[in-house]
Design an enzyme around this catalytic site. Structure first.
Site, PDB file in Angstrom:
ATOM      1  N   SER A  45       0.188 -47.598 -55.604  1.00  0.00           N
ATOM      2  CA  SER A  45       0.710 -47.169 -56.901  1.00  0.00           C
ATOM      3  C   SER A  45      -0.422 -47.207 -57.913  1.00  0.00           C
ATOM      4  O   SER A  45      -1.420 -46.524 -57.742  1.00  0.00           O
ATOM      5  CB  SER A  45       1.889 -48.053 -57.317  1.00  0.00           C
ATOM      6  OG  SER A  45       2.482 -47.582 -58.512  1.00  0.00           O
ATOM      7  N   HIS A  98       2.622 -43.452 -55.703  1.00  0.00           N
ATOM      8  CA  HIS A  98       3.513 -43.225 -56.844  1.00  0.00           C
ATOM      9  C   HIS A  98       2.799 -42.352 -57.873  1.00  0.00           C
ATOM     10  O   HIS A  98       1.784 -42.760 -58.445  1.00  0.00           O
ATOM     11  CB  HIS A  98       3.907 -44.552 -57.499  1.00  0.00           C
ATOM     12  CG  HIS A  98       4.724 -45.432 -56.615  1.00  0.00           C
ATOM     13  ND1 HIS A  98       4.864 -46.795 -56.829  1.00  0.00           N
ATOM     14  CD2 HIS A  98       5.460 -45.172 -55.507  1.00  0.00           C
ATOM     15  CE1 HIS A  98       5.653 -47.315 -55.905  1.00  0.00           C
ATOM     16  NE2 HIS A  98       6.025 -46.343 -55.081  1.00  0.00           N
ATOM     17  N   ASP A 148       7.516 -52.352 -54.369  1.00  0.00           N
ATOM     18  CA  ASP A 148       7.833 -51.312 -53.393  1.00  0.00           C
ATOM     19  C   ASP A 148       6.955 -51.518 -52.166  1.00  0.00           C
ATOM     20  O   ASP A 148       5.737 -51.679 -52.285  1.00  0.00           O
ATOM     21  CB  ASP A 148       7.586 -49.925 -53.993  1.00  0.00           C
ATOM     22  CG  ASP A 148       8.120 -48.812 -53.112  1.00  0.00           C
ATOM     23  OD1 ASP A 148       9.051 -49.069 -52.319  1.00  0.00           O
ATOM     24  OD2 ASP A 148       7.614 -47.674 -53.212  1.00  0.00           O
TER      25      ASP A 148
END
Length: 359
Positions: free
Chosen positions: A179, A206, A304
């Site tokens: 991310s 992401h 995540d």
């Protein structure tokens, strides 16, 4: 309560005001100063010592990317780029990330009339997390004790023989999740994969919708392997890198003829804020590849990948996580590591070598 000073850099007085008002919604953030171009930004970073900078890209006298490079070189402070959604915005954002920006946001997404509260919350949380992580890293470097230095010197002088476990040939699929700070981390890994790579790689980063295709195209020009944005129905083939598309979920299915395919869909029944979600892809892949799956969790905010790595370990797959010292944000790797799910934790400089030891 910790507070973090933000330097707001933008050539538009209206934008400076909007961004400043947005930042000061959070009691832990305050605007320490403003700058109208890159020249002013460099001078104020040196004088005001902000904890973090929000940087416009297109400005007179000196653009944001030139200023970013100078700031990273002379007075390291984390920089988050805010860019307009114009015809060249993906390239400009990627150039900023390659030049050392911690992350980027689109102004129209943050400052539009119908901005979702969770978008603003994510932005403010990222500013605080990136600023805090940068402070922690600096303090760690300053607080090296004599005993630590002595220990390092002794280890060098003694030169103990290292025994490396042979793990070659244990993986049939690599899934990399990241991310905040991910594009830069990926650049330290993906171009190093050799032409004769005999397993496919799936990357989940992401990003806002519209960015993953340009990201794939950019990596395709610098990697030895073919890099593409994943499409529904793609058959996973060795020597290919598939970037999961932003705005959708990516599943891995096995067909009756034995082929492994990617299923891309906007699954509204899945309760997650991330599209793509690393958890979802890892969970589906673990059931197909079982002990032959290798998961790599790089820098990123949040957790995540935690549930996905639980599934990977349930089927005896392997998990590598990035160490705190090299992370822009030590969130996702930390969650996996502290849950006891990582087989190994290494800094970014050692991730490629660790991956190849399984291949």
């Amino acid at each position: 309560m910790k507070q973090y000073g933000v330097l707001v850099v933008d050539d538009s007085s209206f934008m400076r005001k909007c961004i400043s008002m947005l930042i000061e919604r959070d009691p832990q953030l305050f605007v320490i100063g403003i700058a109208r171009n890159g020249v002013e930004a460099i001078e104020k970073v040196r004088r005001l010592r902000p904890d973090i900078v929000t940087m416009d890209i297109e400005m007179p006298e000196m653009d944001g990317i030139t200023a970013l490079k100078e700031i990273k070189k002379s007075c390291p402070v984390p920089v988050v780029v805010l860019c307009n959604k114009t015809g060249k915005y993906p390239e400009a954002a990627f150039q900023a990330l390659e030049s050392g920006a911690a992350d980027f946001f689109l102004k129209n997404v943050l400052l539009g009339d119908d901005v979702k509260p969770e978008i603003i919350k994510e932005f403010l949380e990222k500013l605080k997390t990136i600023a805090e992580n940068a402070k922690r890293t600096v303090n760690k470097e300053r607080n090296k004790t004599i005993s630590e230095v002595t220990e390092i010197l002794e280890s060098i002088l003694n030169k103990p023989e290292k025994v490396t476990e042979t793990k070659t040939g244990l993986a049939d699929l690599i899934i990399i999740g990241c991310s905040t700070g991910g594009p830069s981390a990926l650049q330290a890994i993906l171009p190093r994969f050799p032409e004769d790579m005999h397993v496919p790689v799936v990357v989940l980063q992401h990003m806002p919708p519209g960015f993953t295709k340009p990201l794939a195209e950019r990596f395709d020009t610098i990697c030895k392997l073919r890099v593409k944005e994943a499409e529904n129905g793609d058959i996973l083939k060795a020597g290919n890198i598939y970037i999961a598309p932003a705005g959708y979920q990516t599943f891995i299915d096995k067909k009756t003829d034995g082929a492994t395919v990617l299923r891309i869909e906007d699954n509204l029944s899945v309760d997650t804020v991330y599209k793509p979600s690393i958890d979802i892809t890892l969970y589906s892949a673990a059931q197909v590849f079982k002990e032959r799956l290798l998961s790599v969790i790089l820098t990123g905010m949040g957790n995540d990948g935690l549930l996905g790595c639980e599934a990977v370990k349930k089927y005896n797959g392997k998990v590598i996580v990035e160490a705190e010292e090299s992370c822009i944000v030590y969130g996702m790797p930390k969650a996996v590591y502290e849950a006891g799910l990582a087989d190994v934790q290494v800094p970014l400089s050692g991730i490629f070598r660790e991956i190849m030891s399984y291949i």
